[in-house]
Design a protein around this motif. Sequence first.
Motif, PDB file in Angstrom:
ATOM      1  N   PHE A 195     -50.183 -22.081   4.093  1.00 24.11           N
ATOM      2  CA  PHE A 195     -49.232 -21.754   3.041  1.00 24.11           C
ATOM      3  C   PHE A 195     -49.673 -20.520   2.245  1.00 24.11           C
ATOM      4  N   ILE A 196     -50.972 -20.345   2.048  1.00 22.97           N
ATOM      5  CA  ILE A 196     -51.474 -19.138   1.368  1.00 22.97           C
ATOM      6  C   ILE A 196     -51.072 -17.892   2.144  1.00 22.97           C
ATOM      7  N   VAL A 197     -51.226 -17.946   3.468  1.00 24.19           N
ATOM      8  CA  VAL A 197     -50.840 -16.819   4.321  1.00 24.19           C
ATOM      9  C   VAL A 197     -49.340 -16.558   4.219  1.00 24.19           C
ATOM     10  N   VAL A 198     -48.547 -17.621   4.277  1.00 23.29           N
ATOM     11  CA  VAL A 198     -47.089 -17.487   4.182  1.00 23.29           C
ATOM     12  C   VAL A 198     -46.690 -16.849   2.858  1.00 23.29           C
ATOM     13  N   LEU A 199     -47.300 -17.292   1.770  1.00 19.23           N
ATOM     14  CA  LEU A 199     -46.959 -16.779   0.438  1.00 19.23           C
ATOM     15  C   LEU A 199     -47.333 -15.302   0.303  1.00 19.23           C
ATOM     16  N   MET A 200     -48.512 -14.938   0.805  1.00 21.23           N
ATOM     17  CA  MET A 200     -48.945 -13.535   0.706  1.00 21.23           C
ATOM     18  C   MET A 200     -48.084 -12.610   1.543  1.00 21.23           C
ATOM     19  N   PHE A 201     -47.586 -13.112   2.665  1.00 23.95           N
ATOM     20  CA  PHE A 201     -46.780 -12.273   3.553  1.00 23.95           C
ATOM     21  C   PHE A 201     -45.337 -12.153   3.075  1.00 23.95           C
ATOM     22  N   PHE A 202     -44.726 -13.280   2.726  1.00 21.97           N
ATOM     23  CA  PHE A 202     -43.297 -13.281   2.413  1.00 21.97           C
ATOM     24  C   PHE A 202     -42.987 -12.773   1.008  1.00 21.97           C
ATOM     25  N   GLY A 203     -43.900 -12.980   0.064  1.00 19.21           N
ATOM     26  CA  GLY A 203     -43.641 -12.566  -1.317  1.00 19.21           C
ATOM     27  C   GLY A 203     -43.259 -11.087  -1.442  1.00 19.21           C
ATOM     28  N   PRO A 204     -44.156 -10.154  -1.044  1.00 20.39           N
ATOM     29  CA  PRO A 204     -43.815  -8.729  -1.121  1.00 20.39           C
ATOM     30  C   PRO A 204     -42.642  -8.347  -0.220  1.00 20.39           C
ATOM     31  N   CYS A 205     -42.551  -8.961   0.960  1.00 25.39           N
ATOM     32  CA  CYS A 205     -41.487  -8.634   1.912  1.00 25.39           C
ATOM     33  C   CYS A 205     -40.109  -8.941   1.320  1.00 25.39           C
ATOM     34  N   ILE A 206     -39.966 -10.114   0.706  1.00 25.13           N
ATOM     35  CA  ILE A 206     -38.687 -10.495   0.092  1.00 25.13           C
ATOM     36  C   ILE A 206     -38.362  -9.570  -1.077  1.00 25.13           C
ATOM     37  N   PHE A 207     -39.363  -9.259  -1.891  1.00 27.56           N
ATOM     38  CA  PHE A 207     -39.149  -8.413  -3.069  1.00 27.56           C
ATOM     39  C   PHE A 207     -38.634  -7.032  -2.672  1.00 27.56           C
ATOM     40  N   ILE A 208     -39.157  -6.467  -1.584  1.00 29.72           N
ATOM     41  CA  ILE A 208     -38.788  -5.112  -1.173  1.00 29.72           C
ATOM     42  C   ILE A 208     -37.416  -5.076  -0.516  1.00 29.72           C
ATOM     43  N   TYR A 209     -37.110  -6.055   0.340  1.00 29.03           N
ATOM     44  CA  TYR A 209     -35.902  -5.964   1.165  1.00 29.03           C
ATOM     45  C   TYR A 209     -34.663  -6.614   0.550  1.00 29.03           C
ATOM     46  N   VAL A 210     -34.831  -7.514  -0.418  1.00 25.08           N
ATOM     47  CA  VAL A 210     -33.650  -8.098  -1.042  1.00 25.08           C
ATOM     48  C   VAL A 210     -32.968  -7.090  -1.960  1.00 25.08           C
ATOM     49  N   TRP A 211     -33.780  -6.211  -2.600  1.00 27.46           N
ATOM     50  CA  TRP A 211     -33.225  -5.124  -3.429  1.00 27.46           C
ATOM     51  C   TRP A 211     -33.677  -3.792  -2.843  1.00 27.46           C
ATOM     52  N   PRO A 212     -33.084  -3.354  -1.731  1.00 29.19           N
ATOM     53  CA  PRO A 212     -33.610  -2.219  -0.959  1.00 29.19           C
ATOM     54  C   PRO A 212     -33.533  -0.866  -1.650  1.00 29.19           C
ATOM     55  N   PHE A 213     -32.499  -0.600  -2.433  1.00 22.04           N
ATOM     56  CA  PHE A 213     -32.329   0.722  -3.013  1.00 22.04           C
ATOM     57  C   PHE A 213     -32.710   0.774  -4.490  1.00 22.04           C
ATOM     58  N   THR A 214     -33.403  -0.239  -4.975  1.00 22.02           N
ATOM     59  CA  THR A 214     -33.876  -0.242  -6.358  1.00 22.02           C
ATOM     60  C   THR A 214     -35.348   0.133  -6.361  1.00 22.02           C
ATOM     61  N   ASN A 215     -35.668   1.250  -7.013  1.00 26.07           N
ATOM     62  CA  ASN A 215     -37.033   1.754  -7.000  1.00 26.07           C
ATOM     63  C   ASN A 215     -37.852   1.145  -8.139  1.00 26.07           C
ATOM     64  N   PHE A 216     -38.852   0.372  -7.773  1.00 30.24           N
ATOM     65  CA  PHE A 216     -39.793  -0.164  -8.744  1.00 30.24           C
ATOM     66  C   PHE A 216     -41.140   0.518  -8.538  1.00 30.24           C
TER      67      PHE A 216
END
Length: 270
Positions: A195-216
């Motif tokens: 679960f640690i691996v899943v959380l580290m992988f999916f967390g940033p991935c979801i953040f970047i691709y769910v809001w693709p054109f919003t620059n943070f």
Amino acid sequence: MSTPHLHSPMYFLLSNLSIIDMCLSSFATPKMIMDFFTQCKTISFEGCISQIFFLHLFTGTEIVLLISMSFDRYIAICKPLHYSTIMSQRVCVGLVVSSWTVGFLHTISQLAFTLSLPFCGPNVVDSFFCDLPLVIQLACIDIYVLGILMISTSGVIALVSFLLLLTSYIIVLVTIKDHSSTGSSKAFSTCTAHFIVVLMFFGPCIFIYVWPFTNFPVDKVLSVFYTIFTPFLNPLVYTLRNQEVKTAVMKKLSKQYLSLGKTTLRYPMQ
């Protein structure tokens, strides 16, 4: 591979995850290191498209493989009597092949959309490597709505996969809680590492691709985190959280050390 009792389905899937992690953490790293030492940071269009291809190939493959690993743990803990029958060698190979197939089809669909766009204007990618949300913004046509739909698909896939994995691990942890024993403690440790691996992988991935054109400002850090640091840390997380792997590694290192400590003396010919 050198330890016979680590040839179970879980370790077979784990070894394939390690191979994907090595590929994912190295697809853009050489170019990034070169850019750190050069004033003019450039990349060819073909090189940029190659980075997008390998990025989505390895991430898509890893997503499916992580789901396969959660399925393996679910069967092992919730249906232990049927484990050897369900998780046969043929099924394990099929899961790995399916992972690479889904990853390949995913990246081909993303590239087919990207290569159909006309590029004739801006040519500066505001990141350490080429990724789909950044590259399609350089197209000469207005692709906002179409781009949102195309790129957000990756985010939705990642989000749905994460929720599916979260649900399966909750079921597994509840099952473990109802069976308090030494074996359950070992299963809990294994599932926690997963679960640690899943959380580290999916967390940033979801953040970047769910809001693709919003620059943070944090986007660059997250993109490097889930493509380089997380794959690099995954094998360490699994090793440090798994007593069987640690024992096997220590035995292997001890044998290597003992073999290095022996020197054969050759006498001169009489």
